[in-house]
Motif scaffolding. Structure first.
Motif, PDB file in Angstrom:
ATOM      1  N   ILE A   1       0.881  -1.211  -0.325  1.00 53.90           N
ATOM      2  CA  ILE A   1      -0.154   0.222  -0.066  1.00 53.90           C
ATOM      3  C   ILE A   1       0.962   1.895  -0.027  1.00 53.90           C
ATOM      4  N   ASN A   2       1.916   1.232   0.780  1.00 58.38           N
ATOM      5  CA  ASN A   2       2.880   2.190   0.775  1.00 58.38           C
ATOM      6  C   ASN A   2       3.721   2.957  -0.233  1.00 58.38           C
ATOM      7  N   HIS A   3       3.897   1.706  -1.324  1.00 57.94           N
ATOM      8  CA  HIS A   3       4.510   2.358  -2.502  1.00 57.94           C
ATOM      9  C   HIS A   3       3.406   2.683  -3.905  1.00 57.94           C
ATOM     10  N   GLU A   4       2.335   2.228  -3.258  1.00 57.16           N
ATOM     11  CA  GLU A   4       1.451   2.385  -4.390  1.00 57.16           C
ATOM     12  C   GLU A   4       0.841   4.241  -3.811  1.00 57.16           C
ATOM     13  N   LEU A   5       0.624   4.023  -2.411  1.00 55.52           N
ATOM     14  CA  LEU A   5       0.140   6.335  -2.334  1.00 55.52           C
ATOM     15  C   LEU A   5       1.074   6.883  -2.478  1.00 55.52           C
ATOM     16  N   ARG A   6       0.620   7.726  -3.580  1.00 53.94           N
ATOM     17  CA  ARG A   6       1.541   8.952  -3.931  1.00 53.94           C
ATOM     18  C   ARG A   6       1.345  10.182  -2.811  1.00 53.94           C
ATOM     19  N   LYS A   7       0.417  10.485  -1.897  1.00 56.20           N
ATOM     20  CA  LYS A   7      -0.251  11.325  -1.481  1.00 56.20           C
ATOM     21  C   LYS A   7       0.084  10.738   0.460  1.00 56.20           C
ATOM     22  N   HIS A   8       1.381  11.003   0.435  1.00 53.50           N
ATOM     23  CA  HIS A   8       1.632  10.085   2.108  1.00 53.50           C
ATOM     24  C   HIS A   8       0.820  11.455   2.859  1.00 53.50           C
TER      25      HIS A   8
END
Length: 492
Positions: free
Chosen positions: A81-88
């Motif tokens: 999920i962290n890899h897919e997430l662009r807007k941290h």
């Protein structure tokens, strides 16, 4: 468009109730076996990566949080999920920590905001005018507190972040706020695209304050939880049915309101038959709506330990306020309502009213997240037993049917609630169509009564809401009743 795409579109629907149902449905699909689970998880992760707003991406992560609470073994591997997430954001980090603990990767906070505004940047008039319309005022209060403590220009940064996000194609317009034809005080709990712009800009501003070295990361994460739409623990608890003993008075037929007198009789009988009705349990607190014809009433019951030193009766208004003001706290997870109740000294919440000594038997305990998707729980609040009722520490956890309270490993109480026609609309000064009850085992209160030389009693408040015409605000009237109190001076 397939079912998964439809549900994902509902995640950003204006209705908070629709959003919540969509997240539950997506989690249910992810809990299936085989290709349904795989397809749903892949589609949601792709959707998360497509979001331009931090608070929108969080909605997809929330669906995984629901899955984790029901079927943790079906979560994707840490890091996916962290890899897919662009807007941290600070909040996405909090939720990923819930999912993966120490395996969650901390973002680079310098990449979670837009940097410094230019020297000639001015706050847009629209931003300033409508920031408490598209978001609850609590967001502005939090940032003002940060600004006062850190001397950082938080509102300027919030406006700057908002401007950067608006430039992605979000047209500032207040037209959506004009519902037209609403009765006085009627509100709708909805989130518009601009609400997410304001909310995401809020999260970015907190990240900026962290990178400036003036706001501790732990504090920033606490403030970021304001943007979380649901407490993950309370989400597990399904509303139950209204208790069969909850008062159901007959509507008044004439001009005289007979409902308060009926409620007085019903409550007196309930007190007299409490052992028969509640069996081995004691009712510590209850709060709920009573709809009777066109009139609305709210009933609050608070159990208290009472002792007398003389003949002068305590003031019911003062006593009820003391019970409502009794606050507790807990040590536990940040986004999941569960943990250990922190000790309370009896002197912290006790009251002397005339010749009576009063000690509330329960306290309000506030979750760390205001459950916007279950707003009625946030507004009415949650009460749990006061810690001094037990000889060991009291803990609690959320289950599907109730919040269960434990002394050590033994369950000693429950909190349950119900809804009665909840919608996105509510009237400001009317109680929400919702109620809850708190029970503990009778032997706990009996033992505390014996040790404290006091009696368990109830104070009941009946609030009546009335207006003559639809264009008027509701007026509120309150009456109070006491059950089980004594003026006898008990031996010590």
């Amino acid at each position: 468009m397939n079912n998964i795409d439809v549900l994902l579109s509902r995640l950003t629907w204006p209705s908070v109730l629709v959003r919540e149902r969509a997240a539950v449905a997506l989690a249910d699909l992810m809990s299936q076996e085989g290709t349904v689970m795989e397809q749903t998880q892949n589609t949601i992760m792709k959707w998360i990566g497509q979001q331009n707003l931090e608070s929108a991406a969080i909605l997809g992560i929330i669906a995984f949080c629901r899955l984790a609470d029901q079927h943790r073994d079906k979560l994707p591997e840490p890091g996916i999920i962290n890899h897919e997430l662009r807007k941290h954001s600070l909040l996405s980090f909090e939720l990923l920590r819930f999912l993966y603990g120490d395996h969650a990767l901390k973002p680079d906070w310098t990449q979670c905001h837009s940097g410094e505004p230019t020297n000639n940047f001015e706050l847009p008039e629209f931003f300033e005018k409508f920031r408490t319309n598209f978001l609850p005022p609590i967001y502005s209060r939090w940032l003002k507190e940060v600004q006062d403590r850190t001397l950082l220009p938080m509102f300027r940064q919030w406006a700057f972040e908002w401007t950067q996000l608006v430039s992605l194609g979000y047209k500032p317009s207040a037209q959506v706020l004009d519902f037209g034809g609403r009765s006085p005080g009627l509100r709708m709990l909805v989130d518009f695209p601009l609400s997410e712009v304001y909310r995401s800009a809020y999260l970015r501003s907190l990240a900026w304050a962290v990178t400036k070295g003036r706001l501790p990361e732990e504090t920033a994460c606490y403030l970021a939880r304001e943007a979380c739409p649901i407490d993950l623990g309370l989400w597990r608890v399904q509303p139950a049915s209204k208790p069969p003993w909850w008062p159901s008075p007959i509507p008044s037929l004439g001009t005289i309101d007979t409902v308060p007198a009926q409620l007085s009789t019903i409550l007196s009988e309930l007190w007299d038959k409490k052992h028969e009705v509640f069996k081995e349990n004691a009712l510590l607190a209850a709060s709920g709506i009573i709809q009777c014809g066109a009139n609305t009433y709210n009933l609050s019951i608070r159990a208290m330990f009472q002792a007398a030193t003389g003949p002068i009766v305590g003031d019911p208004v003062q006593i009820m306020k003391s019970c409502d003001d009794a606050q507790g706290s807990y040590t536990g997870q940040d986004v999941y309502f569960a943990g250990v109740l922190n000790p309370i000294k009896t002197t912290d919440i006790s009251l002397v009213s005339h010749d009576w000594s009063i000690l509330p038997a329960s306290v309000y305990v506030r979750p760390h997240v205001f459950p916007r998707w279950q707003y009625w729980r946030g507004y009415r609040g949650i009460q749990l037993p006061a810690s001094f009722l037990a000889s060991e520490k009291l803990s609690f956890r959320c289950e599907t049917d109730s919040i269960r309270i434990f002394e050590g490993t033994t369950q000693i109480g429950t909190w349950q609630d119900w809804t009665d026609g909840v919608t996105e609309e509510f009237t400001n000064n009317l109680p929400h169509p919702h109620g809850w009850v708190l029970f503990v085992h009778s032997d706990l209160v009996d033992e505390f009564s014996r040790l404290s030389h006091s009696k368990l009693a109830w104070i009941c408040e009946i609030k009546m809401f009335h207006r003559e015409h639809e264009h008027e605000d509701f007026r509120e009237f309150s009456t109070y009743q006491l059950h089980g109190t004594t003026n006898l001076v008990l031996p010590s």
